[in-house]
Design an enzyme around this catalytic site. Structure first.
Site, PDB file in Angstrom:
ATOM      1  N   LYS A  37      64.783 -30.483 -87.090  1.00 55.27           N
ATOM      2  CA  LYS A  37      64.952 -29.858 -85.778  1.00 55.27           C
ATOM      3  C   LYS A  37      65.912 -30.667 -84.898  1.00 55.27           C
ATOM      4  CE  LYS A  37      61.520 -26.762 -86.426  1.00 55.27           C
ATOM      5  NZ  LYS A  37      60.826 -27.126 -87.670  1.00 55.27           N
TER       6      LYS A  37
HETATM    7  C1  LIG Z   1      60.342 -26.296 -88.727  1.00 55.21           C
HETATM    8  C2  LIG Z   1      60.239 -26.877 -90.065  1.00 55.21           C
HETATM    9  C3  LIG Z   1      60.371 -26.098 -91.221  1.00 55.21           C
HETATM   10  C4  LIG Z   1      60.543 -24.604 -91.168  1.00 55.21           C
HETATM   11  O1  LIG Z   1      61.797 -24.226 -90.623  1.00 55.21           O
HETATM   12  P1  LIG Z   1      62.003 -22.747 -90.040  1.00 55.21           P
HETATM   13  O2  LIG Z   1      63.344 -22.752 -89.447  1.00 55.21           O
HETATM   14  O3  LIG Z   1      60.906 -22.555 -89.029  1.00 55.21           O
HETATM   15  O4  LIG Z   1      61.850 -21.816 -91.191  1.00 55.21           O
HETATM   16  C5  LIG Z   1      60.336 -26.728 -92.454  1.00 55.21           C
HETATM   17  N1  LIG Z   1      60.158 -28.061 -92.541  1.00 55.21           N
HETATM   18  C6  LIG Z   1      60.018 -28.845 -91.450  1.00 55.21           C
HETATM   19  C7  LIG Z   1      59.805 -30.298 -91.636  1.00 55.21           C
HETATM   20  C8  LIG Z   1      60.056 -28.284 -90.183  1.00 55.21           C
HETATM   21  O5  LIG Z   1      59.927 -29.076 -89.108  1.00 55.21           O
END
Ligand SMILES: *Cc1c(COP(=O)(O)O)cnc(C)c1O
Length: 420
Positions: A37
């Site tokens: 993120k």
């Molecule tokens: C948010 C997240 C995901 C999923 O990603 P999306 O964009 O919501 O599909 C997978 N792995 C981690 C570590 C995350 O923080």
């Protein structure tokens, strides 16, 4: 760009690629909060404040965010003390890992607010969306000089930066001679809200030679079922897994894909989303399904996820987290089943030290009585890796946020923070 991708990242490459077990792991977790993120949320505040200035907007921007664990901290880190903004994060009180929770409740910055809700991620996300679209609440905010915005992937400012690293991964493989110009690659993404994989879909639509987009789910396998049957059905048990950031039954960004495969038809999209809201289920038409052939859906059980962490560690001495392991396990099964030997990039979405308990269990490091921070330190020692700063600094950080609210108390929580 320069202020977003600076020494907040612990490597100059920002998103390095590690080759292991016949796949390329694109490491997206070298930023401030050690999850992918950070890739988008490091730049989002800059995009937002620049856009506001350009458009002559003078209201204070209030970022409302629901988190399954990682978005919350990454958004807090990005927006803390950014002038002209405030941020409120709602997380499922019992649905995030101990490290994720500690990261959020110790957040500094007078413009930050973190609240646990008595519900799961879907409840948090639905509640936030409701606040966004509630005319009355928006009016009350406007009167007080505020405007809502989102740090969730419903904000296109999250998806756009994510497109970049897929193109970058291709360019890196090309530069390193692993592929030739024009060769196709596969991309595997551990998926929750369908944002990260949608960014890969956009990269493909923009011309990146991608053969198959492999959508990996954990035991909340609603997307696996969707790709297999054309029916999206959230009427099922919500399962808490060791990959909490993927514990989601309403994958928000699927709405965007549905729009495209309906022929960029907003009415059809709206109709299906209304069905999802009222019945918890919808089905796409055969002609819409035909446009999903570049997708492959797979899922990994809890057992398979832990086994995959162990396998990759034993075979390649490479340590992956639980989310990445879901993708890795799904890819291994896909390759076994199809024999498809196309070079494959796996989105590695979090540092293993963010989920030390499950990772330690997977590689037989005894947890004894250790709490998660002690266990992370032990894991680093046993595997000969450096414990990330994001984890190290948690042990001495004071807790600053202890708010908890009921699902129907979210509006009050926001107003309380804004003093309106
Ligand atoms: C948010 C997240 C995901 C999923 O990603 P999306 O964009 O919501 O599909 C997978 N792995 C981690 C570590 C995350 O923080």
């Amino acid at each position: 760009m320069d202020s977003a991708y600076d020494d907040k990242f612990d490597t100059e490459a920002i998103a390095p690629i590690t080759e292991a077990c016949g796949a390329y792991y694109l490491e997206l977790w070298h930023g401030a909060t050690i999850a992918f993120k950070d890739m988008a949320l490091s730049i989002l505040p800059h995009l937002m404040t620049t856009a506001a200035k350009k458009n002559g907007r003078t209201e204070k921007i209030v970022i409302l965010t629901a988190t399954s664990g990682d978005t919350g901290k990454a958004a807090l880190a990005g927006f803390a003390d950014v002038p002209g903004t405030g941020i409120v994060v709602f997380y499922p009180k019992d649905g995030v890992s101990p490290v994720q929770k500690l990261q959020m409740v110790t957040q500094r910055g007078d413009n930050t607010c973190v609240v646990g809700i008595e519900g799961n991620f879907d409840d948090a996300q639905t509640g936030v969306k409701k606040l966004f679209t509630d005319e009355r609440v928006r009016g009350e905010l406007a009167a007080a000089g505020y405007v809502f915005s989102s740090a969730n992937s419903i904000n296109i400012g999250r998806l756009v930066p994510q497109i970049v690293y897929y193109v970058y991964s291709y360019a890196t493989l090309l530069r390193e001679g692993k592929i030739k110009d024009g060769d196709e690659i596969n991309i595997v993404v551990p998926t929750g809200n369908f944002g990260n994989i949608l960014a890969a879909y956009y990269a493909r639509a923009m011309g990146l030679p991608v053969k198959t987009l492999i959508c990996a789910s954990n035991e909340n396998r609603v997307l696996y079922d969707f790709f297999g049957t054309g029916a999206y059905d959230r009427n099922r048990e919500f399962i808490l897994t060791s990959s909490p950031s993927m514990d989601i039954l309403i994958s928000s960004n699927l709405e965007r894909l549905i729009y495209h495969i309906a022929g960029d038809d907003a009415d059809k999209d709206r109709e299906l989303m209304a069905k999802l809201l009222s019945e918890g289920r919808y089905e796409i038409t055969p002609s819409m399904r035909e446009q999903l052939t570049m997708f492959h859906g797979g899922f990994a059980t809890e057992e398979e996820t832990l086994a995959e962490i162990g396998r990759v560690y034993r075979q390649a001495h490479y340590l992956i987290d639980t989310h990445t392991a879901v993708a890795s396990a799904v890819y291994a099964a896909y390759r076994e089943k199809t024999g498809d030997a196309t070079p494959t990039v796996i989105a590695s979405t979090a540092s293993p030290f963010k989920f030390p308990r499950a990772v330690a269990q997977a590689i037989d490091v005894p947890a004894d009585g250790d709490d998660d921070l002690a266990l992370a330190a032990k894991l680093a020692e046993v595997t000969g890796r450096t414990l990330p700063k994001a984890v190290r600094e948690l042990s001495s950080a004071p807790v600053r946020h202890s708010g908890i609210c009921a699902i129907d108390g979210m509006e009050q929580a926001v107003k309380g923070f804004l003093k309106i």
